[in-house]
Design a protein around this motif. Structure first.
Motif, PDB file in Angstrom:
ATOM      1  N   SER A  85       4.466  15.457  25.533  1.00 11.94           N
ATOM      2  CA  SER A  85       5.538  16.451  25.654  1.00 11.94           C
ATOM      3  C   SER A  85       6.716  15.884  24.864  1.00 11.94           C
ATOM      4  CB  SER A  85       5.910  16.663  27.125  1.00 11.94           C
ATOM      5  OG  SER A  85       6.266  15.453  27.758  1.00 11.94           O
ATOM      6  N   LEU A  86       7.134  16.603  23.846  1.00 10.02           N
ATOM      7  CA  LEU A  86       8.081  16.039  22.881  1.00 10.02           C
ATOM      8  C   LEU A  86       9.540  16.138  23.305  1.00 10.02           C
ATOM      9  CD1 LEU A  86       6.501  17.156  19.489  1.00 10.02           C
ATOM     10  CD2 LEU A  86       6.152  15.051  20.786  1.00 10.02           C
ATOM     11  N   ASP A  87       9.908  17.157  24.013  1.00 10.08           N
ATOM     12  CA  ASP A  87      11.320  17.343  24.331  1.00 10.08           C
ATOM     13  C   ASP A  87      11.565  17.586  25.816  1.00 10.08           C
ATOM     14  OD1 ASP A  87      11.365  20.744  22.932  1.00 10.08           O
ATOM     15  OD2 ASP A  87      10.008  19.720  24.323  1.00 10.08           O
ATOM     16  N   PHE A  88      10.609  17.191  26.634  1.00 11.98           N
ATOM     17  CA  PHE A  88      10.817  17.299  28.074  1.00 11.98           C
ATOM     18  C   PHE A  88       9.884  16.322  28.779  1.00 11.98           C
ATOM     19  CE2 PHE A  88       6.963  19.607  29.436  1.00 11.98           C
ATOM     20  CZ  PHE A  88       6.483  20.051  28.209  1.00 11.98           C
ATOM     21  N   GLN A  89      10.179  16.063  30.012  1.00 10.94           N
ATOM     22  CA  GLN A  89       9.328  15.190  30.798  1.00 10.94           C
ATOM     23  C   GLN A  89       8.406  16.017  31.672  1.00 10.94           C
ATOM     24  OE1 GLN A  89      12.214  12.697  32.824  1.00 10.94           O
ATOM     25  NE2 GLN A  89      12.060  11.138  31.245  1.00 10.94           N
ATOM     26  N   ALA A  90       7.171  15.644  31.704  1.00 16.45           N
ATOM     27  CA  ALA A  90       6.162  16.404  32.435  1.00 16.45           C
ATOM     28  C   ALA A  90       5.465  15.498  33.440  1.00 16.45           C
ATOM     29  CB  ALA A  90       5.142  17.008  31.464  1.00 16.45           C
ATOM     30  N   THR A  91       5.719  15.760  34.702  1.00 17.86           N
ATOM     31  CA  THR A  91       5.023  14.979  35.722  1.00 17.86           C
ATOM     32  C   THR A  91       3.573  15.403  35.841  1.00 17.86           C
ATOM     33  OG1 THR A  91       5.769  16.539  37.404  1.00 17.86           O
ATOM     34  CG2 THR A  91       7.102  14.562  37.064  1.00 17.86           C
ATOM     35  N   THR A  92       3.301  16.615  35.411  1.00 21.07           N
ATOM     36  CA  THR A  92       1.939  17.125  35.510  1.00 21.07           C
ATOM     37  C   THR A  92       1.480  17.685  34.166  1.00 21.07           C
ATOM     38  OG1 THR A  92       2.314  17.751  37.813  1.00 21.07           O
ATOM     39  CG2 THR A  92       0.388  18.688  36.736  1.00 21.07           C
ATOM     40  N   MET A 100     -11.496  26.244  30.173  1.00 21.36           N
ATOM     41  CA  MET A 100     -12.017  25.741  31.430  1.00 21.36           C
ATOM     42  C   MET A 100     -11.191  24.521  31.813  1.00 21.36           C
ATOM     43  SD  MET A 100     -15.718  24.071  32.296  1.00 21.36           S
ATOM     44  CE  MET A 100     -15.239  22.475  31.596  1.00 21.36           C
ATOM     45  N   LEU A 101     -10.552  24.591  32.962  1.00 22.21           N
ATOM     46  CA  LEU A 101      -9.747  23.469  33.417  1.00 22.21           C
ATOM     47  C   LEU A 101     -10.654  22.292  33.758  1.00 22.21           C
ATOM     48  CD1 LEU A 101      -6.928  22.380  34.215  1.00 22.21           C
ATOM     49  CD2 LEU A 101      -7.401  23.226  36.534  1.00 22.21           C
ATOM     50  N   MET A 102     -10.369  21.149  33.161  1.00 24.50           N
ATOM     51  CA  MET A 102     -11.157  19.949  33.436  1.00 24.50           C
ATOM     52  C   MET A 102     -10.503  19.102  34.526  1.00 24.50           C
ATOM     53  SD  MET A 102     -11.963  18.761  29.547  1.00 24.50           S
ATOM     54  CE  MET A 102     -12.970  17.377  30.054  1.00 24.50           C
ATOM     55  N   ALA A 103      -9.189  18.891  34.371  1.00 25.10           N
ATOM     56  CA  ALA A 103      -8.513  18.001  35.306  1.00 25.10           C
ATOM     57  C   ALA A 103      -7.014  18.194  35.233  1.00 25.10           C
ATOM     58  CB  ALA A 103      -8.866  16.553  34.988  1.00 25.10           C
ATOM     59  N   THR A 104      -6.374  17.802  36.318  1.00 23.37           N
ATOM     60  CA  THR A 104      -4.922  17.786  36.403  1.00 23.37           C
ATOM     61  C   THR A 104      -4.479  16.340  36.348  1.00 23.37           C
ATOM     62  OG1 THR A 104      -4.950  19.778  37.761  1.00 23.37           O
ATOM     63  CG2 THR A 104      -2.936  18.446  37.792  1.00 23.37           C
ATOM     64  N   ALA A 125       1.354  21.092  29.491  1.00 20.31           N
ATOM     65  CA  ALA A 125       2.311  20.436  30.376  1.00 20.31           C
ATOM     66  C   ALA A 125       3.075  21.505  31.143  1.00 20.31           C
ATOM     67  CB  ALA A 125       3.271  19.577  29.566  1.00 20.31           C
ATOM     68  N   ARG A 126       3.296  21.230  32.391  1.00 16.45           N
ATOM     69  CA  ARG A 126       3.937  22.217  33.252  1.00 16.45           C
ATOM     70  C   ARG A 126       5.441  21.985  33.316  1.00 16.45           C
ATOM     71  NH1 ARG A 126       5.053  21.936  38.986  1.00 16.45           N
ATOM     72  NH2 ARG A 126       5.589  23.993  39.773  1.00 16.45           N
ATOM     73  N   LEU A 127       6.136  23.094  33.150  1.00 13.37           N
ATOM     74  CA  LEU A 127       7.581  23.090  33.361  1.00 13.37           C
ATOM     75  C   LEU A 127       7.886  23.937  34.587  1.00 13.37           C
ATOM     76  CD1 LEU A 127       9.655  23.411  30.053  1.00 13.37           C
ATOM     77  CD2 LEU A 127       9.929  21.774  31.927  1.00 13.37           C
ATOM     78  N   VAL A 128       9.073  24.343  34.734  1.00 12.82           N
ATOM     79  CA  VAL A 128       9.447  25.175  35.878  1.00 12.82           C
ATOM     80  C   VAL A 128       8.888  26.583  35.692  1.00 12.82           C
ATOM     81  CG1 VAL A 128      11.506  23.853  36.365  1.00 12.82           C
ATOM     82  CG2 VAL A 128      11.623  25.800  34.803  1.00 12.82           C
ATOM     83  N   ASP A 129       9.081  27.399  36.682  1.00 10.04           N
ATOM     84  CA  ASP A 129       8.648  28.793  36.650  1.00 10.04           C
ATOM     85  C   ASP A 129       7.154  28.930  36.459  1.00 10.04           C
ATOM     86  OD1 ASP A 129      11.578  30.030  34.859  1.00 10.04           O
ATOM     87  OD2 ASP A 129      11.232  29.597  36.980  1.00 10.04           O
ATOM     88  N   ASN A 130       6.412  27.933  36.889  1.00 10.42           N
ATOM     89  CA  ASN A 130       4.960  28.012  36.781  1.00 10.42           C
ATOM     90  C   ASN A 130       4.473  28.247  35.356  1.00 10.42           C
ATOM     91  OD1 ASN A 130       3.710  27.810  39.543  1.00 10.42           O
ATOM     92  ND2 ASN A 130       5.284  29.312  39.918  1.00 10.42           N
ATOM     93  N   GLU A 131       5.280  27.958  34.365  1.00  6.69           N
ATOM     94  CA  GLU A 131       4.847  28.157  32.995  1.00  6.69           C
ATOM     95  C   GLU A 131       4.314  26.855  32.440  1.00  6.69           C
ATOM     96  OE1 GLU A 131       7.744  29.910  30.456  1.00  6.69           O
ATOM     97  OE2 GLU A 131       6.625  29.463  28.636  1.00  6.69           O
ATOM     98  N   GLN A 132       3.226  26.986  31.704  1.00  6.50           N
ATOM     99  CA  GLN A 132       2.669  25.827  31.035  1.00  6.50           C
ATOM    100  C   GLN A 132       2.854  25.974  29.538  1.00  6.50           C
ATOM    101  OE1 GLN A 132      -1.233  24.523  32.156  1.00  6.50           O
ATOM    102  NE2 GLN A 132      -1.038  25.278  34.228  1.00  6.50           N
ATOM    103  N   SER A 176      -1.153  27.977  44.442  1.00  5.55           N
ATOM    104  CA  SER A 176      -1.480  27.124  43.307  1.00  5.55           C
ATOM    105  C   SER A 176      -0.743  27.575  42.070  1.00  5.55           C
ATOM    106  CB  SER A 176      -2.991  27.182  43.032  1.00  5.55           C
ATOM    107  OG  SER A 176      -3.297  26.543  41.806  1.00  5.55           O
ATOM    108  N   TYR A 177      -0.142  26.650  41.357  1.00  2.47           N
ATOM    109  CA  TYR A 177       0.527  26.998  40.110  1.00  2.47           C
ATOM    110  C   TYR A 177      -0.375  26.808  38.908  1.00  2.47           C
ATOM    111  CZ  TYR A 177       1.127  21.932  40.188  1.00  2.47           C
ATOM    112  OH  TYR A 177       0.909  20.591  40.279  1.00  2.47           O
ATOM    113  N   ILE A 178      -1.590  26.389  39.166  1.00  6.46           N
ATOM    114  CA  ILE A 178      -2.534  26.210  38.071  1.00  6.46           C
ATOM    115  C   ILE A 178      -3.063  27.583  37.677  1.00  6.46           C
ATOM    116  CG2 ILE A 178      -4.701  25.167  37.353  1.00  6.46           C
ATOM    117  CD1 ILE A 178      -4.202  22.987  39.432  1.00  6.46           C
ATOM    118  N   PRO A 179      -2.919  27.972  36.414  1.00  7.14           N
ATOM    119  CA  PRO A 179      -3.317  29.331  36.040  1.00  7.14           C
ATOM    120  C   PRO A 179      -4.824  29.489  35.952  1.00  7.14           C
ATOM    121  CG  PRO A 179      -2.573  28.145  34.117  1.00  7.14           C
ATOM    122  CD  PRO A 179      -2.332  27.248  35.284  1.00  7.14           C
ATOM    123  N   THR A 180      -5.230  30.683  36.250  1.00 11.34           N
ATOM    124  CA  THR A 180      -6.616  31.096  36.043  1.00 11.34           C
ATOM    125  C   THR A 180      -6.610  32.041  34.844  1.00 11.34           C
ATOM    126  OG1 THR A 180      -7.134  30.931  38.404  1.00 11.34           O
ATOM    127  CG2 THR A 180      -8.595  32.285  37.040  1.00 11.34           C
TER     128      THR A 180
END
Lengths: 114, 114
Positions: A25-32, A45-49, A96-103, B99-103
C-alpha cells in the motif's frame, strides 16, 4: 486515491521452485490485506486474509503450507507460492482495506509455472 | 451469508448504445455494494459504490447504478458506451453477516462493437 502496487507483474518459473509476490500500500497503512486468485474468465476467489503482525486466515481449501503469507508491516504483505506446479499458474491479486468497507486492488501478478 | 448473482456472462453492444449490466444480491442485513471494472491483465478498479444515502450512485467513466432494496438489485448503467468500455465488470457485496470481506459475482464481459 489509495494506491496498491504488486511486484512482479509477471513471473515465469520452473516447476518445483518458489515464487514470492509482494503487495504494497503506497500511500496508506493497511492492517488488513487480502489475496485473491483468478482463473481465466472467472471471478476472484479469496485465498486468505492477511493481518499485520499475526497469522493469516486462510479460506477453506487453500493450503497454508503451499501459499505462505507474511504481513510484516502496515504497508507490505507477501505471498510465497512454494514448490510451484503448473496448476498454480494463475492471476494473483491483492487488495488492501480502507474505511467504508472499500478495498483497493493491486494490478495483479501473472504466474506461469513451466 | 451473502451472495451475488450477475445474470449475464456476456453483453455485446454497439458503440454509443446504452447498456445495463444486471446484479442481484442476497443478504439478511444491510450491505454495501460495489461495481468494479477489470481490463485485460490488470487488477480491479472501483467504478462506484453504494454505502448509504441516495440510491442512485454515479461513478467514473459515465457509469451509474441504482440500489433497489425491494428487488435486491444494483444494476449498472451507461447511456452511451465506447469501445474503451470493453472489459470485465464485477459486482460485489460486503457487510452481510458483519463481514467486510466482499463477495464477488462471476463477472459480466461487456463487449462493445464499432
Amino acid at each position: 486515491g489509495a494506491v496498491v502496487s504488486q511486484h512482479p507483474s509477471w513471473v515465469i518459473c520452473k516447476s518445483g521452485t518458489s515464487v514470492k509476490i509482494e503487495c504494497r500500500s503506497l500511500d496508506f497503512q493497511a492492517t488488513t490485506m487480502f489475496w485473491y486468485r483468478q482463473f481465466p474468465k472467472q471471478s476472484l476467489m479469496l485465498m486468505a486474509t492477511s493481518n499485520e503482525g499475526s497469522k493469516a486466515t486462510y479460506e477453506q481449501g487453500v493450503e497454508k503450507d503451499k501459499f505462505l503469507i507474511n504481513h510484516a508491516s502496515l504497508t507490505l504483505s507477501t505471498l510465497t507460492v512454494t514448490s510451484a506446479h503448473p496448476e498454480d499458474s494463475s492471476f494473483y491479486i491483492c487488495s488492501a482495506r480502507l474505511v467504508d468497507n472499500e478495498q483497493f486492488f493491486g494490478p495483479g501478478t501473472r504466474l506461469t509455472v513451466l | 451469508a451473502q451472495s451475488v448473482t450477475q445474470l449475464d456472462s456476456q453483453v455485446p453492444v454497439f458503440e454509443e448504445a446504452p447498456v445495463e449490466l444486471r446484479c442481484n444480491y442476497s443478504s439478511s442485513v444491510s450491505v454495501y455494494l460495489f461495481w468494479y471494472v477489470q481490463y485485460p491483465n490488470q487488477g480491479l478498479q472501483l467504478l462506484l459504490k453504494y454505502l448509504s444515502g441516495s440510491t442512485l450512485v454515479k461513478g467514473i467513466n459515465g457509469f451509474e447504478a441504482e440500489f433497489n432494496k425491494s428487488q435486491t438489485s444494483f444494476h449498472l448503467r451507461k447511456p452511451s458506451v465506447h469501445i474503451s468500455d470493453t472489459a470485465e465488470y464485477f459486482c460485489a457485496v460486503s457487510g452481510g453477516g458483519g463481514s467486510y470481506i466482499p463477495t464477488f459475482g462471476r463477472g459480466t464481459s461487456l463487449i462493445v462493437h464499432p
